[in-house]
Design an enzyme around this catalytic site. Structure first.
Site, PDB file in Angstrom:
ATOM      1  N   ASP A  67       2.576  14.965   0.500  1.00  0.00           N
ATOM      2  CA  ASP A  67       1.429  15.401  -0.301  1.00  0.00           C
ATOM      3  C   ASP A  67       0.744  16.626   0.289  1.00  0.00           C
ATOM      4  OD1 ASP A  67       0.519  13.931   1.889  1.00  0.00           O
ATOM      5  OD2 ASP A  67      -0.134  12.245   0.672  1.00  0.00           O
ATOM      6  N   ASN A 136      -7.086   1.417   1.242  1.00  0.00           N
ATOM      7  CA  ASN A 136      -7.059   0.856  -0.115  1.00  0.00           C
ATOM      8  C   ASN A 136      -5.633   0.595  -0.596  1.00  0.00           C
ATOM      9  OD1 ASN A 136      -6.067   3.407  -0.519  1.00  0.00           O
ATOM     10  ND2 ASN A 136      -7.576   4.033  -2.049  1.00  0.00           N
ATOM     11  N   HIS A 138      -3.093   2.816  -0.562  1.00  0.00           N
ATOM     12  CA  HIS A 138      -2.327   3.945  -1.105  1.00  0.00           C
ATOM     13  C   HIS A 138      -1.182   4.334  -0.175  1.00  0.00           C
ATOM     14  CE1 HIS A 138      -5.183   7.200   0.778  1.00  0.00           C
ATOM     15  NE2 HIS A 138      -4.181   6.984   1.581  1.00  0.00           N
ATOM     16  N   GLU A 143      -3.070   6.307  -5.530  1.00  0.00           N
ATOM     17  CA  GLU A 143      -4.239   5.452  -5.387  1.00  0.00           C
ATOM     18  C   GLU A 143      -4.125   4.189  -6.250  1.00  0.00           C
ATOM     19  OE1 GLU A 143      -5.946   6.275  -2.998  1.00  0.00           O
ATOM     20  OE2 GLU A 143      -6.916   8.231  -3.097  1.00  0.00           O
TER      21      GLU A 143
HETATM   22  C1  F6R Z   1      -0.624  11.337   4.375  1.00  0.00           C
HETATM   23  C2  F6R Z   1      -0.654  10.319   3.321  1.00  0.00           C
HETATM   24  C3  F6R Z   1      -1.617   9.195   3.344  1.00  0.00           C
HETATM   25  C4  F6R Z   1      -1.906   8.628   4.742  1.00  0.00           C
HETATM   26  C5  F6R Z   1      -2.942   7.516   4.657  1.00  0.00           C
HETATM   27  C6  F6R Z   1      -3.267   6.943   6.027  1.00  0.00           C
HETATM   28  O1  F6R Z   1       0.384  12.301   4.117  1.00  0.00           O
HETATM   29  O2  F6R Z   1       0.094  10.431   2.413  1.00  0.00           O
HETATM   30  O3  F6R Z   1      -1.116   8.168   2.523  1.00  0.00           O
HETATM   31  O4  F6R Z   1      -0.719   8.161   5.300  1.00  0.00           O
HETATM   32  O5  F6R Z   1      -4.102   7.985   4.050  1.00  0.00           O
HETATM   33  O6  F6R Z   1      -3.938   7.923   6.771  1.00  0.00           O
HETATM   34  P1  F6R Z   1      -4.302   7.673   8.315  1.00  0.00           P
HETATM   35  O7  F6R Z   1      -3.000   7.691   9.043  1.00  0.00           O
HETATM   36  O8  F6R Z   1      -5.160   8.869   8.675  1.00  0.00           O
HETATM   37  O9  F6R Z   1      -4.991   6.376   8.389  1.00  0.00           O
END
Ligand code: F6R
Length: 247
Positions: A67, A136, A138, A143
């Protein structure tokens, strides 16, 4: 799903880097799906250590990131392009043309998403997809209430995601409200998936992802249907799983 529990974040990072390194060793022209966020930072550090010891090469590897924030320039130090350059790409021998990250400033976002999907297909699909998980549930920026059939698309970030990611920005107002993300369908087409989670704040969502019902309300629950997923946790992220075993 294969669940592996590491003692702590350091051990988790080493195990994850070893899995990525093995993938490149066994198939030097591997197509890697990569993630950003706090969780994989230690993994990339450990991967760099393995690289610097001369044990792996990225010369034939191809990468696709999950992303990118909508509207951020590559040069912006909060862009995922910048993150990947700092944490991995500028330190290894990967060919620039083999690095793919959605362009958050593309003029035609629809076209950018279609093009991103076709580049993944042309590369032969993703061999190993690295994932983190949001509080959450994702994966990528898919989401809750996601459409499981979606491919790469423009997403609107949840309030919870904006709040969680504001730790990287000066204020929550600065966090972009939209992003381009691989869809669940894109992720599910990966041949192998490695999901990482660290810390107590991920314990409940990990429990629900593994033992709960498969629902768009918890996007990562769809991984229960994938034939080759490793869920690599530290003890804190795995802490609620033990409760299940004793109940
Ligand atoms: C990042 C992504 C997100 C993160 C998720 C967890 O490329 O796609 O899904 O993996 O938000 O983020 P952290 O590791 O900061 O808790």
């Amino acid at each position: 799903m294969r669940i592996v529990v590491a003692r702590d974040y350091e051990e988790l990072s080493k195990k994850a880097a070893n899995i990525l390194a093995s993938q490149i060793t066994l198939k030097p022209d591997s197509v890697l799906g990569l993630a950003t966020g706090a969780t994989p930072v230690g993994t990339y550090m450990e991967l760099l250590r393995i690289y610097n010891e001369g044990d792996i090469s990225f010369s034939e590897a191809v990468t696709f990131n999950l992303d990118e924030y909508y509207g951020l320039d590559k040069e912006n130090n909060q862009s995922y392009y910048y993150f990947m350059m700092e944490h991995l790409f500028k330190h290894v021998n990967i060919k620039h043309k083999n690095i793919h990250i959605p362009d958050g400033r593309a003029k035609d976002i629809q076209e950018e998403c279609i093009h991103y999907e076709s580049k993944i297909a042309k590369a032969g699909g993703i061999d190993l997809q690295l994932l983190g998980i949001g509080r959450n549930g994702h994966i990528g920026f898919n989401e809750p209430d996601v459409k499981f059939e979606a491919e790469t698309h423009l997403v609107t970030l949840d309030e919870d995601t904006i709040e969680a990611n504001s730790r990287f920005f000066i204020s929550p107002e600065e966090v972009p409200k939209q992003a381009i993300s691989m869809g669940i369908k894109t992720i599910m087409h990966s041949k192998k998936i490695l999901l990482l989670a660290s810390g107590e704040e991920k314990a409940e969502i990990i429990y629900n992802m593994i033992y709960g019902k498969i629902t768009p309300e918890l996007p990562a629950s769809v991984l229960q249907l994938h034939p080759d997923v490793i869920v690599l946790l530290d003890e804190e992220a795995a802490s609620m799983l033990n409760k299940n075993r004793t109940s």
